[in-house]
Structures are given as structure tokens and as C-alpha cells.
Design an enzyme around this catalytic site. Structure first.
Site, PDB file in Angstrom:
ATOM      1  N   SER A  54      10.459   5.485  15.976  1.00  0.00           N
ATOM      2  CA  SER A  54       9.199   5.063  16.593  1.00  0.00           C
ATOM      3  C   SER A  54       9.488   4.717  18.049  1.00  0.00           C
ATOM      4  CB  SER A  54       8.641   3.832  15.865  1.00  0.00           C
ATOM      5  OG  SER A  54       8.298   4.184  14.561  1.00  0.00           O
ATOM      6  N   CYS A  97      -1.583   5.899   9.802  1.00  0.00           N
ATOM      7  CA  CYS A  97      -0.402   5.194  10.323  1.00  0.00           C
ATOM      8  C   CYS A  97      -0.792   3.875  10.952  1.00  0.00           C
ATOM      9  CB  CYS A  97       0.250   5.979  11.452  1.00  0.00           C
ATOM     10  SG  CYS A  97       0.943   7.513  10.981  1.00  0.00           S
ATOM     11  N   CYS A 112       5.837  -7.066   7.502  1.00  0.00           N
ATOM     12  CA  CYS A 112       6.936  -6.662   8.383  1.00  0.00           C
ATOM     13  C   CYS A 112       7.286  -7.844   9.275  1.00  0.00           C
ATOM     14  CB  CYS A 112       6.491  -5.463   9.240  1.00  0.00           C
ATOM     15  SG  CYS A 112       7.838  -4.757  10.217  1.00  0.00           S
ATOM     16  N   CYS A 116       3.436   8.520   1.486  1.00  0.00           N
ATOM     17  CA  CYS A 116       3.913   7.517   2.443  1.00  0.00           C
ATOM     18  C   CYS A 116       4.113   6.216   1.683  1.00  0.00           C
ATOM     19  CB  CYS A 116       2.852   7.380   3.537  1.00  0.00           C
ATOM     20  SG  CYS A 116       3.251   6.127   4.748  1.00  0.00           S
ATOM     21  N   CYS A 131       0.389  -2.291  15.924  1.00  0.00           N
ATOM     22  CA  CYS A 131       0.488  -2.001  14.490  1.00  0.00           C
ATOM     23  C   CYS A 131      -0.169  -3.102  13.658  1.00  0.00           C
ATOM     24  CB  CYS A 131       1.956  -1.862  14.092  1.00  0.00           C
ATOM     25  SG  CYS A 131       2.187  -1.661  12.310  1.00  0.00           S
ATOM     26  N   CYS A 191       5.194  -5.113  16.353  1.00  0.00           N
ATOM     27  CA  CYS A 191       4.785  -4.091  17.307  1.00  0.00           C
ATOM     28  C   CYS A 191       3.314  -4.334  17.615  1.00  0.00           C
ATOM     29  CB  CYS A 191       5.037  -2.703  16.730  1.00  0.00           C
ATOM     30  SG  CYS A 191       6.778  -2.492  16.305  1.00  0.00           S
ATOM     31  N   GLU A 235       0.828  -1.199   0.000  1.00  0.00           N
ATOM     32  CA  GLU A 235       0.000   0.000   0.000  1.00  0.00           C
ATOM     33  C   GLU A 235       0.869   1.258   0.000  1.00  0.00           C
ATOM     34  OE1 GLU A 235      -4.160  -1.409   1.890  1.00  0.00           O
ATOM     35  OE2 GLU A 235      -2.598  -0.969   3.340  1.00  0.00           O
TER      36      GLU A 235
HETATM   37  N1  SAH Z   1       8.417   0.254  10.451  1.00  0.00           N
HETATM   38  C1  SAH Z   1       8.726   1.617  10.557  1.00  0.00           C
HETATM   39  C2  SAH Z   1       7.945   2.506   9.607  1.00  0.00           C
HETATM   40  C3  SAH Z   1       6.495   2.213   9.395  1.00  0.00           C
HETATM   41  S1  SAH Z   1       5.357   2.525  10.689  1.00  0.00           S
HETATM   42  C4  SAH Z   1       8.538   2.089  11.979  1.00  0.00           C
HETATM   43  O1  SAH Z   1       7.999   1.346  12.788  1.00  0.00           O
HETATM   44  O2  SAH Z   1       8.990   3.190  12.288  1.00  0.00           O
HETATM   45  C5  SAH Z   1       5.103   4.294  10.682  1.00  0.00           C
HETATM   46  C6  SAH Z   1       4.678   4.849  12.052  1.00  0.00           C
HETATM   47  O3  SAH Z   1       3.324   4.508  12.377  1.00  0.00           O
HETATM   48  C7  SAH Z   1       5.525   4.313  13.181  1.00  0.00           C
HETATM   49  O4  SAH Z   1       5.875   5.338  14.098  1.00  0.00           O
HETATM   50  C8  SAH Z   1       4.587   3.344  13.831  1.00  0.00           C
HETATM   51  O5  SAH Z   1       4.957   3.073  15.139  1.00  0.00           O
HETATM   52  C9  SAH Z   1       3.278   4.076  13.722  1.00  0.00           C
HETATM   53  N2  SAH Z   1       2.097   3.211  13.925  1.00  0.00           N
HETATM   54  C10 SAH Z   1       2.013   1.884  13.742  1.00  0.00           C
HETATM   55  N3  SAH Z   1       0.754   1.451  14.021  1.00  0.00           N
HETATM   56  C11 SAH Z   1       0.049   2.536  14.385  1.00  0.00           C
HETATM   57  C12 SAH Z   1      -1.324   2.728  14.756  1.00  0.00           C
HETATM   58  N4  SAH Z   1      -2.198   1.720  14.769  1.00  0.00           N
HETATM   59  N5  SAH Z   1      -1.715   3.987  15.052  1.00  0.00           N
HETATM   60  C13 SAH Z   1      -0.861   5.020  14.978  1.00  0.00           C
HETATM   61  N6  SAH Z   1       0.436   4.893  14.610  1.00  0.00           N
HETATM   62  C14 SAH Z   1       0.891   3.657  14.331  1.00  0.00           C
HETATM   63 FE1  SF4 Z   2       6.800  -3.098  11.523  1.00  0.00          FE
HETATM   64 FE2  SF4 Z   2       6.887  -0.443  11.981  1.00  0.00          FE
HETATM   65 FE3  SF4 Z   2       4.578  -1.832  12.260  1.00  0.00          FE
HETATM   66 FE4  SF4 Z   2       6.541  -2.159  14.018  1.00  0.00          FE
HETATM   67  S1  SF4 Z   2       5.383  -0.253  13.655  1.00  0.00           S
HETATM   68  S2  SF4 Z   2       5.324  -3.798  13.077  1.00  0.00           S
HETATM   69  S3  SF4 Z   2       8.342  -1.989  12.715  1.00  0.00           S
HETATM   70  S4  SF4 Z   2       5.722  -1.526  10.367  1.00  0.00           S
END
Ligand code: SAH
Ligand code: SF4
Length: 402
Positions: free
Chosen positions: A257, A377, A138, A131, A145, A142, A118
Site C-alpha cells: 500500500s 477497499c 487495525c 478478500c 481508511c 491510515c 468482514e
Molecule cells: N492493512 C493492509 C491490508 C488491508 S487494506 C494494507 O494496508 O495494505 C487493503 C487496501 O485498501 C490497501 O491498499 C489500502 O490502502 C486500501 N484502502 C484503504 N482504504 C481505502 C479507501 N477508502 N479507498 C480505497 N482504498 C483503500
Molecule cells: Fe490498517 Fe491497511 Fe487500513 Fe492502514 S489501510 S488502517 S494498515 S487496514
């Protein structure tokens, strides 16, 4: 270096034969492709320069538009290659103007289905942010996420990463000199819509280091897509050993992050913390090459109700970042199906932001965009399935922690 044969985006021509695409290739990739088309060694540099301009400064989609390339060579190239972008499976447009594209990539190796990723475009009054994804899924998990619930299928190739920028420019009529798709007028450079690129889509970009670096060279090249590295931000969950190398070899802006101020909680939210705890991460940030007040690191902090949103944690955050040229981005949690988390109340977010603001950080709370189309995000997730581990050597190579 990526060789022409292993790095192409394939499309089906009329005869149903795969034709590799040149769109998104690095200079080395183009050089290999031209050499394979019989361009003599001593012409390669010049020809790469020509194609580079047509591909990345003009965004052409047909070899016929390359008017300073001889007809014979154009015909030869069209015979062997395409200029296709990743294929659009669907395009969703949010009520706030955010657009999300589900893109299908060509199958490679033993992949049984074509992987999907995406890409999201977020228009704002003073900028337009694209973005982009760096991996299919991944490997990290996390807990808040959505992407993390999808297992990695594979790393994206440089052209598949740069190709997302090209495709977005096509769709929103964003090539200098291009005709706007809607009203047919020409688009002056100063009116460019995509002004910023963030590596915040699917995947951990530092686990696909070389391909992301090569793609950002394509994106930032002055004679091509010409996005300044000041306007490109790589977001990482904290792959500590790669942070300094990224600064040296690429030098884009950096976002971390963070999401928690103590190891116990961060271990739970961002499990890579067990491998690279907060103190090591902060040390890597302090040493990020080129760091200054004009080039700050962005710390992302997702607001999770009752989990990490107390005022004590706001104060701990300020203490933790002392001495690092930093920006803080508070991100309201974006929910997804079956998540155990909730977004903090608005009042709680405001109080948290007050503490951070009083410490001297202009900390905008990031307004959620495109929530109605799950484009915000952490909401990205495609249906690509994991294939058998034995059939995807590159996926394991993509994850040094595996
Ligand atoms: N993997 C990388 C980049 C992609 S995630 C990383 O983790 O930094 C981009 C951002 O969105 C990161 O800061 C991540 O922690 C945040 N994110 C992930 N899931 C989210 C959610 N459900 N709500 C808000 N932010 C989220
Ligand atoms: Fe992967 Fe970033 Fe999502 Fe963590 S927040 S699971 S590193 S995409």
C-alpha cells in the site's frame, strides 16, 4: 504452534455448552484435537490425513459424512467438537454481485462482546476473489481508511482466517462435488468460483504474522483447499522487517500500500511510514524472495483528489519503482462517512494512468466493487469495540509498534 484448547472456534450445542470447532485448524491443531479425543499416537498421522480431506477437499459439515472414519470415532468427535464456521450476522449482496458477510467470532479470554469481522467475495468474468480479514480492526491509522478508525480488538486465529474461506465456499456452493445451493447440480473443480484470495480485508496481516502464515498453509495445501500461492496476495502497509520473512516462510504474492511517492505525504496518509520510510520499503521490495517478471509486486495507489493525483506524482511513481518487477494498481478512493477525502476525478485518474501505462506498466484502474454495500477497499469496519487494554494481552502482542 497453536494448542487445541486455546485455539478453537466455539459453538453452543443443544445443552448450551461450548464445543470447539475443527474447521480451519492446521495439521498440528487437528493432531492435538484428535489426541485429546483419545486417538493413539501411532494413528494420529493417518487420522489427521483423513480429517484433512473431509474438511478441506470436501468441505463436509457433519462428522457423519466422514465415511472412512470408524463410527465410534465419529461419535466421539461429534461429542467433543463441532465443524462450525464463523457465524454469519448478515449477508449483503451488491448490485454488481459482490457479497459482504459480517461474521461473528467466538468470545475469548476477557472479551465482553463477540468480535466481528468482514469478508468480501468479488466475482469477475475470469476470476472470483475472496478478500479476507486478518485482524479485528487495525492498530494503524491510515488517514483515508475506514478500518483504521476502528481500534484493534484482537488478532484472528489461523482457523478464523482459513474459516472465512470455508464459509464463503459454503455460501456460494464452491466445494468440488458440492451441490449448488440454488439449482442442486454438482460443481466440477474447473468451475470453482473462488480462484484468488487477497489479505486485503480488515487488519495489517504482517502484524499477525504467524497466524496468517499458518492459515495460508491450510489454504494452499494441495490435499485440501488447494489455492496456489500464486493466487494468494498479502497486502501490507509496509511492515518492513517482516517482508523478507514473509517471503521466506510463506512466499505468497505481495502487494504494498504505497499511496504516496514522498515521505512527507506518506507520513500523513500511511503513518507507519514514519517508522519505515519509503527508501527502506523499496529496499525490502527489491529483496523480496523469488521476485521476477513472472512474480511481481503489486503497488497499490489510492487516488485522492488534490492530494496525490498530480502528473508530477505519476512520474515520481514510475521513477520510484524503476528496477523492481512491479504492477501498479490505481484504486479510486472509496468514500466512507465523515472522511475528509474525495476520489480524484475520472479524467485525472485516466491521465495519471496514461503516464504509468506509457512507462510500460499495464496498470488497471481497479473498478470499485460493492460500493453500495460499503464492501469496497477500505470501507470495512465492524462495530466491535476495543476492550480495556489490560484485558487483551494478545492485542498488544499483535502490534510490535505499540
Ligand atoms: N492493512 C493492509 C491490508 C488491508 S487494506 C494494507 O494496508 O495494505 C487493503 C487496501 O485498501 C490497501 O491498499 C489500502 O490502502 C486500501 N484502502 C484503504 N482504504 C481505502 C479507501 N477508502 N479507498 C480505497 N482504498 C483503500
Ligand atoms: Fe490498517 Fe491497511 Fe487500513 Fe492502514 S489501510 S488502517 S494498515 S487496514
Amino acid at each position: 504452534m497453536v494448542t487445541a484448547t486455546e485455539s478453537q472456534i466455539f459453538s453452543l450445542d443443544a445443552a448450551g455448552v461450548n464445543k470447539p470447532s475443527l474447521a480451519g485448524l492446521t495439521r498440528d491443531g487437528l493432531k492435538n484435537a484428535l489426541a485429546a479425543a483419545g486417538v493413539p499416537d501411532k494413528q494420529l498421522r493417518m487420522r489427521v490425513g483423513q480429517l484433512w480431506g473431509w474438511l478441506y477437499a470436501h468441505g463436509v459439515t457433519s462428522f457423519d459424512q466422514m465415511t472412512d472414519v470408524s463410527k465410534d470415532l465419529r461419535a466421539k468427535l461429534a461429542d467433543m467438537y463441532s465443524l462450525d464456521r464463523p457465524e454469519i450476522v448478515s449477508e449483503q449482496i451488491s448490485v454488481d454481485g459482490t457479497r459482504k458477510w459480517l461474521l461473528r467470532l467466538p468470545k475469548r479470554g476477557h472479551e465482553m462482546t463477540a468480535p466481528e469481522i468482514e469478508t468480501v467475495y468479488i466475482p469477475e468474468s475470469d476470476r472470483g476473489t475472496l478478500c479476507i480479514s486478518s485482524q479485528v480492526g487495525c492498530t494503524l491509522n491510515c488517514s483515508f481508511c475506514h478500518t483504521g478508525t476502528q481500534r484493534l480488538v484482537r488478532n484472528l486465529l489461523p482457523e478464523e482466517i482459513a474459516g472465512q474461506i470455508m464459509l464463503a465456499r459454503d455460501r456460494i456452493g464452491d466445494w468440488p462435488g458440492a451441490e449448488r445451493p440454488l439449482d442442486g447440480r454438482l460443481l466440477p473443480v474447473a468451475e470453482r468460483k473462488i480462484t484468488n484470495v487477497v489479505l486485503m480485508g480488515m487488519g495489517e496481516p504482517l502484524y499477525n504474522f504467524d497466524n496468517v502464515r499458518d492459515a495460508m498453509e491450510v489454504a494452499s495445501d494441495d490435499a485440501g483447499l488447494s489455492l496456489s500461492k500464486r493466487r494468494i496476495t498479502l497486502s501490507t502497509s509496509g511492515v518492513v522487517p517482516e517482508i523478507a520473512r514473509w517471503g521466506e516462510e510463506s512466499g505468497t504474492m505481495l502487494a504494498i500500500s504505497l499511496h504516496a511517492t514522498n515521505d512527507a505525504l506518506r507520513d500523513e496518509l500511511v503513518p507507519i511510514n514514519k517508522k519505515y520510510p519509503i527508501a527502506e520499503l523499496m529496499e525490502a521490495c527489491r529483496n523480496y524472495p523469488g521476485l521476477s517478471n513472472a512474480k511481481r509486486i503489486t503497488f497499490e495507489y489510492v487516488m485522492l483528489k488534490g492530494v496525490n493525483d498530480s502528473l508530477a506524482e505519476a512520474r515520481a511513481l514510475v521513477r520510484l519503482l524503476a528496477g523492481i518487477p512491479a504492477k501498479i494498481n490505481l484504486i479510486p478512493f472509496n468514500p466512507w462517512p465523515n472522511t475528509k477525502y474525495e476520489c480524484s476525478d475520472w479524467q485525472t485518474i485516466e491521465r495519471f494512468a496514461d503516464v504509468v501505462n506509457r512507462a510500460g506498466y499495464a496498470s488497471p484502474v481497479r473498478t470499485p466493487r460493492g460500493r453500495d454495500i460499503l464492501a469496497a477497499c477500505g470501507q470495512l469496519k465492524s462495530e466491535s469495540l476495543k476492550v480495556r487494554a489490560s484485558a487483551r494481552p494478545e492485542a498488544d502482542a499483535a502490534d510490535p509498534a505499540a
